[in-house]
Design an enzyme around this catalytic site. Structure first.
Site, PDB file in Angstrom:
ATOM      1  N   GLY A  17    -144.736   9.845 -51.377  1.00  0.00           N
ATOM      2  CA  GLY A  17    -146.410  10.615 -51.067  1.00  0.00           C
ATOM      3  C   GLY A  17    -145.927  12.033 -51.351  1.00  0.00           C
ATOM      4  O   GLY A  17    -144.575  12.201 -51.783  1.00  0.00           O
ATOM      5  N   ASP A  18    -146.358  12.954 -50.923  1.00  0.00           N
ATOM      6  CA  ASP A  18    -146.584  14.386 -51.496  1.00  0.00           C
ATOM      7  C   ASP A  18    -145.331  15.127 -51.306  1.00  0.00           C
ATOM      8  O   ASP A  18    -144.354  15.941 -52.525  1.00  0.00           O
ATOM      9  CB  ASP A  18    -148.197  15.125 -51.263  1.00  0.00           C
ATOM     10  CG  ASP A  18    -147.835  16.630 -51.476  1.00  0.00           C
ATOM     11  OD1 ASP A  18    -148.345  16.855 -53.007  1.00  0.00           O
ATOM     12  OD2 ASP A  18    -147.315  17.465 -50.503  1.00  0.00           O
ATOM     13  N   ASP A 179    -138.083  21.221 -38.640  1.00  0.00           N
ATOM     14  CA  ASP A 179    -139.399  23.306 -38.716  1.00  0.00           C
ATOM     15  C   ASP A 179    -138.935  23.924 -40.040  1.00  0.00           C
ATOM     16  O   ASP A 179    -137.557  24.353 -39.585  1.00  0.00           O
ATOM     17  CB  ASP A 179    -139.136  23.384 -37.501  1.00  0.00           C
ATOM     18  CG  ASP A 179    -139.852  24.440 -37.636  1.00  0.00           C
ATOM     19  OD1 ASP A 179    -140.295  25.453 -38.440  1.00  0.00           O
ATOM     20  OD2 ASP A 179    -140.178  25.587 -36.527  1.00  0.00           O
ATOM     21  N   HIS A 180    -139.286  23.797 -41.159  1.00  0.00           N
ATOM     22  CA  HIS A 180    -138.648  24.093 -42.633  1.00  0.00           C
ATOM     23  C   HIS A 180    -138.581  25.412 -42.112  1.00  0.00           C
ATOM     24  O   HIS A 180    -137.846  26.070 -43.189  1.00  0.00           O
ATOM     25  CB  HIS A 180    -139.684  23.416 -43.888  1.00  0.00           C
ATOM     26  CG  HIS A 180    -141.150  24.036 -43.317  1.00  0.00           C
ATOM     27  ND1 HIS A 180    -141.918  23.449 -43.124  1.00  0.00           N
ATOM     28  CD2 HIS A 180    -141.581  25.065 -44.276  1.00  0.00           C
ATOM     29  CE1 HIS A 180    -143.073  24.272 -43.442  1.00  0.00           C
ATOM     30  NE2 HIS A 180    -142.904  25.521 -43.929  1.00  0.00           N
ATOM     31  N   LYS A 184    -136.079  28.504 -43.694  1.00  0.00           N
ATOM     32  CA  LYS A 184    -136.313  30.085 -45.118  1.00  0.00           C
ATOM     33  C   LYS A 184    -134.884  30.484 -44.784  1.00  0.00           C
ATOM     34  O   LYS A 184    -134.246  31.259 -43.466  1.00  0.00           O
ATOM     35  CB  LYS A 184    -136.881  30.224 -44.709  1.00  0.00           C
ATOM     36  CG  LYS A 184    -138.478  29.474 -44.730  1.00  0.00           C
ATOM     37  CD  LYS A 184    -139.615  30.482 -44.823  1.00  0.00           C
ATOM     38  CE  LYS A 184    -140.753  29.165 -44.631  1.00  0.00           C
ATOM     39  NZ  LYS A 184    -140.990  29.046 -46.567  1.00  0.00           N
ATOM     40  N   HIS A 242    -143.752  26.430 -35.833  1.00  0.00           N
ATOM     41  CA  HIS A 242    -142.777  27.611 -36.674  1.00  0.00           C
ATOM     42  C   HIS A 242    -142.770  29.013 -35.722  1.00  0.00           C
ATOM     43  O   HIS A 242    -141.886  30.382 -35.603  1.00  0.00           O
ATOM     44  CB  HIS A 242    -143.940  28.234 -37.760  1.00  0.00           C
ATOM     45  CG  HIS A 242    -143.573  26.943 -38.174  1.00  0.00           C
ATOM     46  ND1 HIS A 242    -142.821  25.772 -38.734  1.00  0.00           N
ATOM     47  CD2 HIS A 242    -144.917  26.017 -39.302  1.00  0.00           C
ATOM     48  CE1 HIS A 242    -143.605  25.125 -39.679  1.00  0.00           C
ATOM     49  NE2 HIS A 242    -144.733  24.584 -39.926  1.00  0.00           N
TER      50      HIS A 242
END
Length: 496
Positions: A17-18, A179-180, A184, A242
């Site tokens: 997948g992507d 939760d990317h 960050k 987010h």
């Protein structure tokens, strides 16, 4: 390579997948390149497609082709990757996968440590977790961890059902819900800015802060994700995870210790303190929007309803703005505003903390309205911090002028070495550090809050579309702040 780096076999479901190609394989490469992953690792790619190991390794080499490092042979790196065709519902595939994992444990001396990364359709999560346990893939001498991408459910009821299924196979401390945004650099800096600076934490309350604004805007539209977005919308896609996660980090009390348990505990308290709304009150606190045709970067873009797999009469929101109220001693009376949308004027994720005006403005008599003090945390695409202050103008008078003190991480020579979000989170998972992953209690409380808004919006047809592509969203979003005497701030480092 250092000897204390993690050892593990990483099993990626959805390996063709992507997400795997764009994020996971490059992140694993960067961890290996930076000495955060030893030679004792293997990656097993799992998907329905019938590929050979050679095919799969070529895919991996293509995904890391942008990196140039003479010290790493791409073929040698790719030799750690293995492919296993798979049918989620056929138990014989789990048994053959288990045989492969045992052989890789021996070959790479990974001590039975396993990460199962579900980068695939969420409707299979429960089945996969149950079968991994029943077929013995989690029974090893080492540790087993399950990594899950969002969306974690579609509402509280479905999330609870999914969680119950997964918890039959994995304990809560084995589950890593990604939760990317929490990976960050500047989101992780929120805690440091607050708790490592004596000038901020004493002021971080309703006595000194008038409001906080969290914005996450995109220039891109829904593009080819129409089918997914029709069932999600901006509320479920961005706010439930987010936006509420960033809000919790900004509003939480200082934890007793910087441990996953203590940090999560404080975030949960914030989510519990969110002022509940009834369905009838939602329109007083939240605004929704859907983009129409408009000009973006000099090019006309189609409206949301013109996209593939989108209902021509769609009631799905591509923009959400809201006012959050936290009913606790620290934040009572200080609103936190959030907004997120697609096809907006600029790509930007930033947090603006607006401090209260002075009780007496000595400069107002001179016709000079004082610019409020602002702390801006730039998350993406710019990374940095800006503090807006007032100082004397460089002339003979005594009037003030706004100035800014800023740190821009994009100008830093070390920026190229700053870890990407997925790189950070994968490394945390391998080390067993769940600080930057969401606990079930956070997921549950977020869904309960968002479900009220969903119910109100599903019961009432919206007047869509209501904002042009390339704008800052619907005018009702501005009115939401204006009735409190505020306005949206939008300050990128280029404009300062």
């Amino acid at each position: 390579m250092t000897t204390n780096t993690p050892k593990a076999v990483i099993v990626i479901f959805g390996a063709t997948g992507d997400l795997a190609n764009r994020k996971l394989y490059p992140s694993i490469y960067r961890l290996f390149r930076n000495g955060k992953l030893s030679e004792n690792f293997a990656v097993v790619g799992v998907a329905r497609r019938p590929l050979t190991n050679e095919d799969f390794r070529n895919n991996v080499k293509n995904s890391i082709s942008q990196f140039e490092d003479d010290n790493i042979d791409p073929d040698k790196f790719a030799s750690h990757f293995h492919y296993h065709p798979f049918d989620v519902q056929d138990l014989s595939y789990y048994q053959s996968l288990n045989t492969l994992l045992h052989s890789l444990d021996e070959k790479h001396e990974t001590e039975g440590n396993r990460i199962f990364y579900l980068a695939m359709a969420p409707n299979f999560f429960g089945t996969l977790a149950a079968n991994l346990k029943s077929e013995g893939l989690t029974s090893t001498q080492g540790w087993s961890r399950l990594v899950i991408e969002k969306p974690f459910g579609h509402n509280f009821k479905s999330a609870q059902k999914l969680n119950n299924q997964i918890r039959e196979a994995f304990d809560e401390d084995q589950i890593y819900r990604i939760d990317h945004y929490l990976g960050k650099e500047m989101v992780q800096n929120i805690e440091v800015i607050r708790f490592a600076n004596a000038m901020f934490e004493p002021l971080w309350n309703n006595q000194f802060i008038s409001n906080i604004q969290i914005t996450s805007s995109e220039v891109l539209g829904v593009e080819d994700r129409g089918r997914y977005y029709e069932s999600s919308g901006a509320l479920r896609d961005m706010v439930q995870n987010h936006m509420l996660q960033m809000m919790a980090l900004l509003a939480m009390e200082p934890p007793i210790k910087l441990t996953p348990e203590e940090i999560r505990s404080e975030k949960v308290k914030v989510l519990r303190a969110l002022k509940p709304m009834s369905v009838d009150e939602v329109e007083d606190y939240f605004v929704r929007g859907q983009y129409d045709r408009g000009i973006v970067d000099g090019e006309e873009k189609p409206g949301y309803r013109e996209g593939n797999s989108v209902d021509p009469d769609s009631n799905t929101e591509t923009f959400v703005a809201g006012k959050l109220t936290i009913n606790n001693f620290r934040w009572a009376g200080t609103p936190i505003y959030i907004r997120t949308g697609k096809r907006m004027q600029q790509k930007s994720t930033e947090i603006v903390v607006q401090f209260k005006d002075l009780p007496m403005n000595l400069y107002y008599d001179k016709g000079e309205a004082i610019h409020p003090n602002l702390l801006v945390i730039h998350i993406q695409p710019y990374e940095g911090i800006t503090l807006h202050l007032n100082a004397k103008k460089g002339d003979y008078g005594t009037t003030s002028t706004p100035i800014s003190l800023k740190y821009n991480n994009n100008d830093n020579n070390d920026k190229m070495n700053t870890p990407e979000a997925y790189e950070v989170l994968l490394h945390d998972c391998m080390r067993g550090d769940s600080t930057n992953f969401t606990h079930w209690d956070e997921v549950a409380l977020s869904w309960k809050f968002v479900d009220i808004i969903s119910q109100a919006w599903e019961n009432k047809k919206a007047q869509f579309p209501n904002y042009e592509s390339g704008s800052n969203g619907p005018k009702d979003s501005d009115a939401l702040l204006e009735k409190d005497g505020f306005h949206w701030w939008s300050v990128t480092p280029e404009e300062e």
